[in-house]
Structure formats: structure tokens, C-alpha cells
Write an enzyme that holds these catalytic residues in place. Structure first.
Site, PDB file in Angstrom:
ATOM      1  N   LYS A 163      13.154 -31.637 -26.910  1.00  0.00           N
ATOM      2  CA  LYS A 163      12.870 -30.469 -26.068  1.00  0.00           C
ATOM      3  C   LYS A 163      12.991 -30.805 -24.590  1.00  0.00           C
ATOM      4  O   LYS A 163      12.664 -31.918 -24.179  1.00  0.00           O
ATOM      5  CB  LYS A 163      11.452 -29.943 -26.343  1.00  0.00           C
ATOM      6  CG  LYS A 163      11.275 -29.438 -27.771  1.00  0.00           C
ATOM      7  CD  LYS A 163       9.829 -29.095 -28.096  1.00  0.00           C
ATOM      8  CE  LYS A 163       9.400 -27.765 -27.514  1.00  0.00           C
ATOM      9  NZ  LYS A 163       8.093 -27.345 -28.110  1.00  0.00           N
ATOM     10  N   GLY A 169      12.166 -19.687 -22.830  1.00  0.00           N
ATOM     11  CA  GLY A 169      12.909 -18.630 -23.511  1.00  0.00           C
ATOM     12  C   GLY A 169      13.612 -19.122 -24.760  1.00  0.00           C
ATOM     13  O   GLY A 169      14.646 -18.579 -25.163  1.00  0.00           O
ATOM     14  N   LYS A 206       7.229 -33.968 -33.163  1.00  0.00           N
ATOM     15  CA  LYS A 206       7.382 -33.691 -34.584  1.00  0.00           C
ATOM     16  C   LYS A 206       7.887 -32.257 -34.757  1.00  0.00           C
ATOM     17  O   LYS A 206       7.407 -31.346 -34.093  1.00  0.00           O
ATOM     18  CB  LYS A 206       6.012 -33.852 -35.270  1.00  0.00           C
ATOM     19  CG  LYS A 206       6.019 -33.577 -36.760  1.00  0.00           C
ATOM     20  CD  LYS A 206       6.503 -34.790 -37.519  1.00  0.00           C
ATOM     21  CE  LYS A 206       6.613 -34.517 -39.016  1.00  0.00           C
ATOM     22  NZ  LYS A 206       7.376 -35.597 -39.686  1.00  0.00           N
ATOM     23  N   LEU A 208       7.774 -29.071 -36.889  1.00  0.00           N
ATOM     24  CA  LEU A 208       6.924 -28.484 -37.931  1.00  0.00           C
ATOM     25  C   LEU A 208       7.766 -27.472 -38.708  1.00  0.00           C
ATOM     26  O   LEU A 208       8.366 -26.586 -38.110  1.00  0.00           O
ATOM     27  CB  LEU A 208       5.694 -27.837 -37.300  1.00  0.00           C
ATOM     28  CG  LEU A 208       4.874 -28.778 -36.391  1.00  0.00           C
ATOM     29  CD1 LEU A 208       3.783 -28.012 -35.653  1.00  0.00           C
ATOM     30  CD2 LEU A 208       4.265 -29.918 -37.203  1.00  0.00           C
ATOM     31  N   HIS A 213       2.941 -18.709 -35.510  1.00  0.00           N
ATOM     32  CA  HIS A 213       2.724 -18.677 -34.059  1.00  0.00           C
ATOM     33  C   HIS A 213       1.389 -17.971 -33.830  1.00  0.00           C
ATOM     34  O   HIS A 213       1.265 -16.779 -34.068  1.00  0.00           O
ATOM     35  CB  HIS A 213       3.860 -17.913 -33.357  1.00  0.00           C
ATOM     36  CG  HIS A 213       3.651 -17.743 -31.886  1.00  0.00           C
ATOM     37  ND1 HIS A 213       4.463 -18.321 -30.940  1.00  0.00           N
ATOM     38  CD2 HIS A 213       2.698 -17.073 -31.190  1.00  0.00           C
ATOM     39  CE1 HIS A 213       4.026 -18.015 -29.729  1.00  0.00           C
ATOM     40  NE2 HIS A 213       2.955 -17.246 -29.860  1.00  0.00           N
ATOM     41  N   GLU A 280      -0.307 -20.938 -26.341  1.00  0.00           N
ATOM     42  CA  GLU A 280       0.472 -20.720 -27.560  1.00  0.00           C
ATOM     43  C   GLU A 280       0.397 -21.955 -28.457  1.00  0.00           C
ATOM     44  O   GLU A 280       0.581 -23.082 -27.975  1.00  0.00           O
ATOM     45  CB  GLU A 280       1.939 -20.431 -27.208  1.00  0.00           C
ATOM     46  CG  GLU A 280       2.104 -19.116 -26.451  1.00  0.00           C
ATOM     47  CD  GLU A 280       3.552 -18.637 -26.377  1.00  0.00           C
ATOM     48  OE1 GLU A 280       3.761 -17.433 -26.233  1.00  0.00           O
ATOM     49  OE2 GLU A 280       4.483 -19.477 -26.473  1.00  0.00           O
ATOM     50  N   ARG A 296       0.467 -15.629 -17.260  1.00  0.00           N
ATOM     51  CA  ARG A 296       0.675 -14.232 -16.832  1.00  0.00           C
ATOM     52  C   ARG A 296       0.141 -13.304 -17.907  1.00  0.00           C
ATOM     53  O   ARG A 296      -0.242 -13.763 -18.980  1.00  0.00           O
ATOM     54  CB  ARG A 296       2.174 -13.981 -16.673  1.00  0.00           C
ATOM     55  CG  ARG A 296       2.910 -14.387 -17.943  1.00  0.00           C
ATOM     56  CD  ARG A 296       4.351 -13.978 -17.985  1.00  0.00           C
ATOM     57  NE  ARG A 296       5.082 -14.682 -19.011  1.00  0.00           N
ATOM     58  CZ  ARG A 296       5.112 -14.386 -20.295  1.00  0.00           C
ATOM     59  NH1 ARG A 296       4.416 -13.360 -20.752  1.00  0.00           N
ATOM     60  NH2 ARG A 296       5.804 -15.095 -21.158  1.00  0.00           N
TER      61      ARG A 296
HETATM   62  P1  ADP Z   1       9.965 -21.734 -24.976  1.00  0.00           P
HETATM   63  O1  ADP Z   1       9.237 -21.990 -23.698  1.00  0.00           O
HETATM   64  O2  ADP Z   1      11.432 -21.894 -24.824  1.00  0.00           O
HETATM   65  O3  ADP Z   1       9.559 -20.473 -25.635  1.00  0.00           O
HETATM   66  P2  ADP Z   1       8.339 -23.250 -26.895  1.00  0.00           P
HETATM   67  O4  ADP Z   1       7.910 -24.648 -26.703  1.00  0.00           O
HETATM   68  O5  ADP Z   1       7.303 -22.206 -26.732  1.00  0.00           O
HETATM   69  O6  ADP Z   1       9.589 -22.960 -25.940  1.00  0.00           O
HETATM   70  O7  ADP Z   1       9.007 -23.120 -28.306  1.00  0.00           O
HETATM   71  C1  ADP Z   1       9.679 -21.945 -28.697  1.00  0.00           C
HETATM   72  C2  ADP Z   1       9.795 -21.875 -30.171  1.00  0.00           C
HETATM   73  O8  ADP Z   1      10.511 -23.003 -30.681  1.00  0.00           O
HETATM   74  C3  ADP Z   1       8.487 -21.892 -30.921  1.00  0.00           C
HETATM   75  O9  ADP Z   1       7.910 -20.609 -30.986  1.00  0.00           O
HETATM   76  C4  ADP Z   1       8.940 -22.408 -32.280  1.00  0.00           C
HETATM   77  O10 ADP Z   1       9.587 -21.368 -32.964  1.00  0.00           O
HETATM   78  C5  ADP Z   1       9.979 -23.424 -31.923  1.00  0.00           C
HETATM   79  N1  ADP Z   1       9.364 -24.765 -31.775  1.00  0.00           N
HETATM   80  C6  ADP Z   1       9.007 -25.377 -30.631  1.00  0.00           C
HETATM   81  N2  ADP Z   1       8.464 -26.584 -30.871  1.00  0.00           N
HETATM   82  C7  ADP Z   1       8.504 -26.762 -32.218  1.00  0.00           C
HETATM   83  C8  ADP Z   1       8.079 -27.806 -33.103  1.00  0.00           C
HETATM   84  N3  ADP Z   1       7.513 -28.936 -32.645  1.00  0.00           N
HETATM   85  N4  ADP Z   1       8.260 -27.620 -34.429  1.00  0.00           N
HETATM   86  C9  ADP Z   1       8.826 -26.496 -34.899  1.00  0.00           C
HETATM   87  N5  ADP Z   1       9.244 -25.480 -34.129  1.00  0.00           N
HETATM   88  C10 ADP Z   1       9.080 -25.598 -32.796  1.00  0.00           C
END
Ligand code: ADP
Length: 451
Positions: A163, A169, A206, A208, A213, A280, A296
Site C-alpha cells: 500500500k 480513494g 497482511k 485480509l 468494513h 475505519e 471530515r
Molecule cells: P483508501 O484510502 O484508498 O480508501 P484504505 O486503506 O481505506 O484505502 O483501503 C481501501 C480498501 O482496500 C478497503 O476498504 C479494503 O477493501 C481494501 N483493503 C485495504 N487494506 C486491506 C487489507 N489489509 N486486507 C484486505 N483488504 C484491504
């Protein structure tokens, strides 16, 4: 009584949220200033404001993202505060600094808090330090050396996800199922992150497989009080976009929610957070894992309002105005169940946006039914902005009753002249997995692929 910090609020947004903020201001006796791009000239948030100023042409970068134009509009209209809504400038720390440098109040957290949460590695580190559970993986950037990378991934255990620290987004993420894919995935994600977010820092955690959510709403004032206002489940998503949300998150024991809520409150205190915010989490096998904080008001704040009976936007305005919260944690209760459907102007099967003129409009009503919308018959949906035309929200004593109320409201609602996802919502509210509750974040895409 001390003099309030502001009595006139400029609303730097459009659509349903501009109207929502305007209503909250009016309820508190605050004057409102609307700003608008040319295609929104006839929008209700413009018509109903105490003052309205055009800030540019259709393209968002020239209007709703035009910081200088918005600050100038505040100056000439006498607004002393700016509410950013969601999207656009809501999480732009540089904008917050400019607002404050102009002697105005930004209705939201500090620039420092926004910056901290905008860097996902720093955010994760701060959360861990406050006792908020995070997805397994180091809260540090990735090394360049391949052997060190492999050691890290093995320690977490495959599958892992790469990531971007500055991602958002749903972009800047890559799933890695086996060691052979790791180095390529890291290189591609780093390059993408550099290009898209101007920050090549990436990290590993990791992956998942089947999480839900689940998010926690928080509110903090400038006097050291921080509260959590319950949970929401937003697992029904397509391409990381939420489609239906509900409160509370079903099937999670109250004491588990209270525990995670308390850890969010502790984190707010530790980072000096103030205003509305959302933590979240991914929730799987009875455990919560923090993924990010939104600094926000959120689209789905409405379902929390329905079950708590609180006006979150009014509270946000009051806190920004320096008021101390008198509400105590033990007074916050969750009554019944609320559901929100996001009604979009889009093709129900291809999901392509469907801008155009609305020729017919019927809004559902009755007890426990709320429609937050800036639309009506004769209104035109510009092609330049997102496709959300209405949020249909229902509340009832139990989850099954709320779903039944939503089915009736959806059946009653009519929008003519453009394509909408109303038909999709009607089908979803009759889908056994949705009715059962507790589905994971892939449920909607799996169901769409199979149907
Ligand atoms: P953004 O800021 O782009 O929304 P997030 O970190 O909130 O990024 O992650 C967006 C989405 O990506 C999550 O809602 C989930 O669907 C997926 N995701 C993120 N991290 C993981 C993870 N460690 N394992 C599985 N899915 C993930």
C-alpha cells in the site's frame, strides 16, 4: 456568554452536502454563504443561501478546488468560517493553513491532524501507540533491498498487500499472494504512488480475505472531551465505493464495540483531534483492524444521526465555534436500526454515469424516512461532478423492520429522464445475503458477477 467565533459560514461544496450543512447552520441561527461553479447556478444550495457567489467555471479545479477564489469569496461576503463538506478541499491540510492564515475558522480538525492521517504509515504508528488495533505489518516504509523485503513479507505471512503511504480513494494498493510476485508488485506500486500521490513511500500489511468494513464515528471538542457515537457497517461496496450503509454494525457484541470505541476516543485525545471524524476498520473473525481515519463529515453520517438522534453537523459547527460538549459518553445510545442507500445517476448494469435533466421526481416519505437530496423535477445533473443525486435513509426499531421500510421507500421513489441505480437497490434489499447481514466487502461484486 462569550462572543461566538463566527456567525457566517461559507460552504465550500455543492450538492446534497452543501444543502445539509446549510440546514444545520440555519438551525443554529448562522448565516450561510454559498459558492458555486457556473453549472450549479440554479442549485438549491445557491438559491437558499443568505448570499451566493460564483467562483468559476464547471471544472472542479477552477471552482470547488480553487482555494484563492474561495478565500476571496469569504472575504467579500464577510464569512468568518469555512465548512468544506466532504471531498474537494475537506482533507487538504494546505487549504486549512490558508484559511487560518486569513483569520478564518476551518470547520474541521487542524492541518496537523489532517496531515498525520493523510500519511497512512504515520497514522498507523499513531494508532498503535494509542492502543487501536491495526492490520499486522510494520508501521514503517519498505526497504529497497529485495532480501529485506522478503524477510518482512514472510514474517507477516502471505497473502500480503502493498500500500502507498499517501494513497486514497482505493488507489495505490496491490495484492501479493506469493513470494514470486513480491518484488514486481513493490516496484510497480512505488512507481504508481510516486506518480499519483507525489510520494513513493509504500508499506506492507497482511491481506485480509473476507473482512467487513466497520467504522466508528467520533466527535471531539477543543476542551479535551472526545466521544464515540456508535458504529456503521459499510461493507456493501463496488470498486471501493460504498453503496449501502447501516448503523449499528449488525451482529457485533455491544461490549466489543464499546471496547473499540474507547480505543478510538483514546487516540483522539492522544493526537489532540477535534471535530468530527471516522475510524475505519476491517473486521474479521471477531477482531478489528484499523485501516484509516477520515477527518471530515462522511456521506453516511446520516445513519448515525438516525440511531443516536443527534445532529452531527450542528455538533460539528458548535465544536468549531469553541463550544464545549456537554454530552457525556453514557448518554449516547443507539435506538433501533438505520439504513442508507446512495442513489446515483448511473446506468444500473454498466454503472456509467448518466448526467442529464430529471423530468420526473417523486420523493418517498412517511415515518422514519429521510431523503437528503438537492434534486427535483426539472433539475439538471452536470457531467462534471460525482453522480450522487440522493441519499435515501430509513430508521425503524429493528434491522428487519428498517429493511422492510427501505424496500417500501425504494418502491415509492421515482426518478425520470435519467438512469439511476434505484433498480439495483430494490434488488439488493431483497437479496438473502443482504437481508441476513454481516456480509464481507466482496459480497456485492460477487453477487453482481453471479447475477
Ligand atoms: P483508501 O484510502 O484508498 O480508501 P484504505 O486503506 O481505506 O484505502 O483501503 C481501501 C480498501 O482496500 C478497503 O476498504 C479494503 O477493501 C481494501 N483493503 C485495504 N487494506 C486491506 C487489507 N489489509 N486486507 C484486505 N483488504 C484491504
Amino acid at each position: 456568554m462569550t462572543r461566538p467565533a463566527f456567525d457566517t459560514v461559507l460552504i465550500a461544496n455543492r450538492g446534497e452536502i452543501a444543502l445539509r450543512v446549510q440546514r444545520a447552520c440555519r438551525g443554529l441561527g448562522l448565516r450561510t454563504v454559498a459558492v458555486y461553479a457556473e453549472p450549479d447556478r440554479d442549485a438549491p444550495h445557491v438559491r437558499l443561501a443568505d448570499a451566493a457567489l460564483c467562483i468559476g467555471p464547471a471544472a472542479a479545479r477552477d471552482s470547488y478546488l480553487n482555494q484563492a477564489a474561495i478565500l476571496f469569496a469569504a472575504e467579500i461576503s464577510g464569512a468568518q468560517a469555512i465548512h468544506p463538506g466532504y471531498g474537494f478541499l475537506a482533507e487538504n491540510a494546505d487549504f486549512v493553513e490558508r484559511v487560518e492564515a486569513a483569520g478564518l475558522t476551518f470547520i474541521g480538525p487542524t492541518a496537523a491532524a489532517i496531515r498525520l492521517m493523510g500519511d497512512k504509515i504515520a497514522a498507523k504508528r499513531a494508532m498503535r501507540a494509542s492502543g487501536v488495533p491495526c492490520v499486522p505489518g510494520p508501521d514503517a516504509g519498505l526497504p529497497d533491498a529485495a532480501p529485506a523485503l522478503h524477510v518482512l513479507a514472510e514474517a507477516i505471512g502471505y497473502p500480503v498487500i502493498v500500500k502507498a503511504a499517501g494513497g486514497g480513494g482505493g488507489r495505490g494498493m496491490r495484492l501479493v499472494r506469493a513470494a514470486a510476485e513480491l518484488e514486481d508488485a513493490v516496484a510497480v506500486t512505488r512507481e504508481e504512488a510516486r506518480r499519483a500521490f507525489g510520494n513513493g513511500e509504500i508499506y506492507l500489511e497482511k491481506f485480509l480475505e473476507h473482512p467487513r468494513h466497520v467504522e466508528i464515528q467520533v466527535l471531539a471538542d477543543h476542551h479535551g472531551t472526545a466521544l464515540w457515537l456508535g458504529s456503521r457497517d459499510c461493507s456493501l461496496q463496488r470498486r471501493h465505493q460504498k453503496v449501502i450503509e447501516e448503523a449499528p454494525a449488525p451482529g457485533i457484541a455491544a461490549d466489543r464495540l464499546a471496547e473499540i470505541g474507547a480505543s478510538c476516543v483514546a487516540a483522539c485525545r492522544r493526537i489532540g483531534y477535534r471535530g468530527l471524524g471516522t475510524f475505519e476498520f476491517l473486521y474479521t473473525d471477531g477482531a478489528f483492524f484499523f485501516i484509516e481515519m477520515n477527518t471530515r463529515v462522511q456521506v453516511e453520517h446520516t445513519v448515525t444521526e438516525m440511531v443516536t438522534g443527534l445532529d452531527l453537523v450542528q455538533l460539528q459547527l458548535r465544536v468549531a465555534n469553541g463550544e464545549a460538549l456537554t454530552l457525556r459518553q453514557e448518554e449516547i445510545a443507539c435506538h433501533g436500526h438505520a439504513v442508507e442507500c446512495r442513489v446515483n445517476a448511473e446506468h444500473p448494469e454498466t454503472f456509467a454515469p448518466s448526467p442529464g435533466r430529471i423530468t420526473a421526481w417523486h420523493a418517498p416519505g412517511g415515518p422514519g424516512v429521510r431523503l437528503d437530496s438537492h434534486m427535483g423535477a426539472g433539475a439538471t445533473i452536470p457531467a462534471h461532478y460525482d453522480s450522487l443525486i440522493a441519499k435515501l435513509i430509513v430508521h425503524d426499531t429493528t434491522r428487519p423492520a428498517a429493511l422492510a421500510r427501505m424496500r417500501a421507500a425504494l418502491d415509492e421513489m421515482q426518478v425520470g429522464g435519467i438512469a439511476t441505480n434505484l433498480a439495483l437497490h430494490r434488488r439488493l434489499l431483497r437479496e438473502p445475503g443482504v437481508i441476513a447481514g454481516g456480509f464481507d466487502i466482496h459480497h456485492l461484486e460477487r453477487w453482481l458477477a453471479a447475477s
